[in-house]
Write a protein that holds these residues in place. Structure first.
Motif, PDB file in Angstrom:
ATOM      1  N   THR A  19       0.842  -1.190   0.000  1.00 43.07           N
ATOM      2  CA  THR A  19       0.000   0.000   0.000  1.00 43.07           C
ATOM      3  C   THR A  19       0.875   1.236   0.000  1.00 43.07           C
ATOM      4  O   THR A  19       2.059   1.187   0.331  1.00 43.07           O
ATOM      5  N   ALA A  20       0.304   2.373  -0.352  1.00 44.97           N
ATOM      6  CA  ALA A  20       1.059   3.625  -0.388  1.00 44.97           C
ATOM      7  C   ALA A  20       1.631   3.955   0.980  1.00 44.97           C
ATOM      8  O   ALA A  20       2.694   4.538   1.097  1.00 44.97           O
ATOM      9  N   ALA A  21       0.952   3.564   2.031  1.00 40.92           N
ATOM     10  CA  ALA A  21       1.429   3.844   3.388  1.00 40.92           C
ATOM     11  C   ALA A  21       2.725   3.115   3.692  1.00 40.92           C
ATOM     12  O   ALA A  21       3.516   3.563   4.506  1.00 40.92           O
ATOM     13  N   ALA A  22       2.958   1.997   3.020  1.00 44.58           N
ATOM     14  CA  ALA A  22       4.178   1.239   3.261  1.00 44.58           C
ATOM     15  C   ALA A  22       5.395   1.957   2.712  1.00 44.58           C
ATOM     16  O   ALA A  22       6.518   1.688   3.107  1.00 44.58           O
ATOM     17  N   GLY A  23       5.180   2.864   1.744  1.00 45.62           N
ATOM     18  CA  GLY A  23       6.271   3.665   1.220  1.00 45.62           C
ATOM     19  C   GLY A  23       7.174   2.944   0.248  1.00 45.62           C
ATOM     20  O   GLY A  23       8.197   3.467  -0.149  1.00 45.62           O
ATOM     21  N   SER A  24       6.850   1.751  -0.149  1.00 45.81           N
ATOM     22  CA  SER A  24       7.694   1.008  -1.069  1.00 45.81           C
ATOM     23  C   SER A  24       7.089   1.024  -2.457  1.00 45.81           C
ATOM     24  O   SER A  24       5.888   0.947  -2.626  1.00 45.81           O
ATOM     25  N   SER A  25       7.953   1.123  -3.462  1.00 47.61           N
ATOM     26  CA  SER A  25       7.472   1.063  -4.835  1.00 47.61           C
ATOM     27  C   SER A  25       8.255   0.012  -5.606  1.00 47.61           C
ATOM     28  O   SER A  25       8.475   0.138  -6.791  1.00 47.61           O
ATOM     29  N   GLU A  26       8.691  -1.042  -4.925  1.00 49.38           N
ATOM     30  CA  GLU A  26       9.530  -2.041  -5.558  1.00 49.38           C
ATOM     31  C   GLU A  26       8.765  -3.274  -6.012  1.00 49.38           C
ATOM     32  O   GLU A  26       9.350  -4.286  -6.312  1.00 49.38           O
ATOM     33  N   ALA A  27       7.449  -3.194  -6.075  1.00 50.02           N
ATOM     34  CA  ALA A  27       6.663  -4.338  -6.516  1.00 50.02           C
ATOM     35  C   ALA A  27       5.737  -3.918  -7.630  1.00 50.02           C
ATOM     36  O   ALA A  27       5.441  -2.756  -7.807  1.00 50.02           O
ATOM     37  N   SER A  28       5.294  -4.896  -8.391  1.00 47.48           N
ATOM     38  CA  SER A  28       4.329  -4.631  -9.444  1.00 47.48           C
ATOM     39  C   SER A  28       3.112  -5.498  -9.193  1.00 47.48           C
ATOM     40  O   SER A  28       3.176  -6.455  -8.437  1.00 47.48           O
ATOM     41  N   PRO A  29       1.998  -5.180  -9.837  1.00 50.14           N
ATOM     42  CA  PRO A  29       0.818  -6.015  -9.669  1.00 50.14           C
ATOM     43  C   PRO A  29       1.081  -7.447 -10.132  1.00 50.14           C
ATOM     44  O   PRO A  29       2.024  -7.696 -10.888  1.00 50.14           O
ATOM     45  N   ALA A  30       0.246  -8.363  -9.705  1.00 55.25           N
ATOM     46  CA  ALA A  30       0.439  -9.779 -10.028  1.00 55.25           C
ATOM     47  C   ALA A  30       0.424 -10.043 -11.524  1.00 55.25           C
ATOM     48  O   ALA A  30       1.031 -10.998 -11.990  1.00 55.25           O
ATOM     49  N   ASP A  31      -0.253  -9.187 -12.313  1.00 57.18           N
ATOM     50  CA  ASP A  31      -0.282  -9.425 -13.753  1.00 57.18           C
ATOM     51  C   ASP A  31       0.979  -8.922 -14.444  1.00 57.18           C
ATOM     52  O   ASP A  31       1.126  -9.066 -15.647  1.00 57.18           O
ATOM     53  N   GLY A  32       1.915  -8.334 -13.678  1.00 56.63           N
ATOM     54  CA  GLY A  32       3.194  -7.938 -14.242  1.00 56.63           C
ATOM     55  C   GLY A  32       3.224  -6.566 -14.876  1.00 56.63           C
ATOM     56  O   GLY A  32       4.220  -6.187 -15.473  1.00 56.63           O
ATOM     57  N   THR A  33       2.154  -5.802 -14.765  1.00 51.18           N
ATOM     58  CA  THR A  33       2.148  -4.474 -15.358  1.00 51.18           C
ATOM     59  C   THR A  33       2.378  -3.424 -14.295  1.00 51.18           C
ATOM     60  O   THR A  33       2.163  -3.653 -13.120  1.00 51.18           O
ATOM     61  N   VAL A  34       2.828  -2.258 -14.720  1.00 55.78           N
ATOM     62  CA  VAL A  34       3.012  -1.154 -13.790  1.00 55.78           C
ATOM     63  C   VAL A  34       1.642  -0.573 -13.497  1.00 55.78           C
ATOM     64  O   VAL A  34       0.864  -0.301 -14.401  1.00 55.78           O
ATOM     65  N   ALA A  35       1.328  -0.374 -12.218  1.00 62.98           N
ATOM     66  CA  ALA A  35      -0.008   0.019 -11.806  1.00 62.98           C
ATOM     67  C   ALA A  35      -0.339   1.467 -12.103  1.00 62.98           C
ATOM     68  O   ALA A  35      -1.484   1.809 -12.301  1.00 62.98           O
ATOM     69  N   SER A  36       0.639   2.351 -12.117  1.00 64.07           N
ATOM     70  CA  SER A  36       0.353   3.765 -12.312  1.00 64.07           C
ATOM     71  C   SER A  36       1.408   4.392 -13.202  1.00 64.07           C
ATOM     72  O   SER A  36       2.372   3.752 -13.596  1.00 64.07           O
ATOM     73  N   ALA A  37       1.220   5.679 -13.493  1.00 61.05           N
ATOM     74  CA  ALA A  37       2.169   6.390 -14.327  1.00 61.05           C
ATOM     75  C   ALA A  37       3.443   6.727 -13.563  1.00 61.05           C
ATOM     76  O   ALA A  37       4.434   7.113 -14.165  1.00 61.05           O
ATOM     77  N   ALA A  38       3.424   6.597 -12.249  1.00 60.86           N
ATOM     78  CA  ALA A  38       4.607   6.895 -11.442  1.00 60.86           C
ATOM     79  C   ALA A  38       5.653   5.807 -11.648  1.00 60.86           C
ATOM     80  O   ALA A  38       5.331   4.615 -11.679  1.00 60.86           O
ATOM     81  N   PRO A  39       6.914   6.186 -11.790  1.00 59.30           N
ATOM     82  CA  PRO A  39       7.978   5.183 -11.928  1.00 59.30           C
ATOM     83  C   PRO A  39       8.078   4.314 -10.673  1.00 59.30           C
ATOM     84  O   PRO A  39       7.724   4.756  -9.576  1.00 59.30           O
ATOM     85  N   VAL A  40       8.551   3.106 -10.844  1.00 56.50           N
ATOM     86  CA  VAL A  40       8.803   2.211  -9.722  1.00 56.50           C
ATOM     87  C   VAL A  40      10.280   1.838  -9.730  1.00 56.50           C
ATOM     88  O   VAL A  40      10.947   1.941 -10.759  1.00 56.50           O
ATOM     89  N   ASN A  41      10.772   1.417  -8.594  1.00 54.24           N
ATOM     90  CA  ASN A  41      12.144   0.913  -8.497  1.00 54.24           C
ATOM     91  C   ASN A  41      12.078  -0.596  -8.430  1.00 54.24           C
ATOM     92  O   ASN A  41      11.335  -1.149  -7.620  1.00 54.24           O
TER      93      ASN A  41
END
Length: 87
Positions: A19-41
């Motif tokens: 979740t956004a509260a966790a502060g991590s952006s190192e995962a993607s949705p289970a279908d393998g796509t990026v969830a939003s327009a924001a970059p992920v690490n």
């Protein structure tokens, strides 16, 4: 008999994005796509390749290389790659 908590070779795991509260952006949705327009690490783990990472996020190898200023397709264990949303 209860299910074993250990992992098996070839087992498919489905992991929810934090979740956004966790502060991590190192995962993607289970279908393998990026969830939003924001970059992920994406942190490279053992056995991953540039091809597999690009495929997981639905982007090209060339895009990943450009976003990360990489001259070649080699990735290192623990390397953090910026992945932008597929267009």
């Amino acid at each position: 008999m209860p299910a074993s908590p250990s992992l098996r070779l070839g087992q498919v795991l489905r992991v929810a994005a934090p979740t956004a509260a966790a502060g991590s952006s190192e995962a993607s949705p289970a279908d393998g796509t990026v969830a939003s327009a924001a970059p992920v690490n994406h942190t490279v783990v053992a056995g991953e390749s540039m091809y597999g990472i690009a495929r997981r996020y639905g982007v090209s190898i060339k895009q990943v290389m450009e976003w990360n200023n990489k001259a070649d397709t080699n990735v290192k264990l623990g390397e953090v790659l910026v992945i932008k949303a597929a267009k």
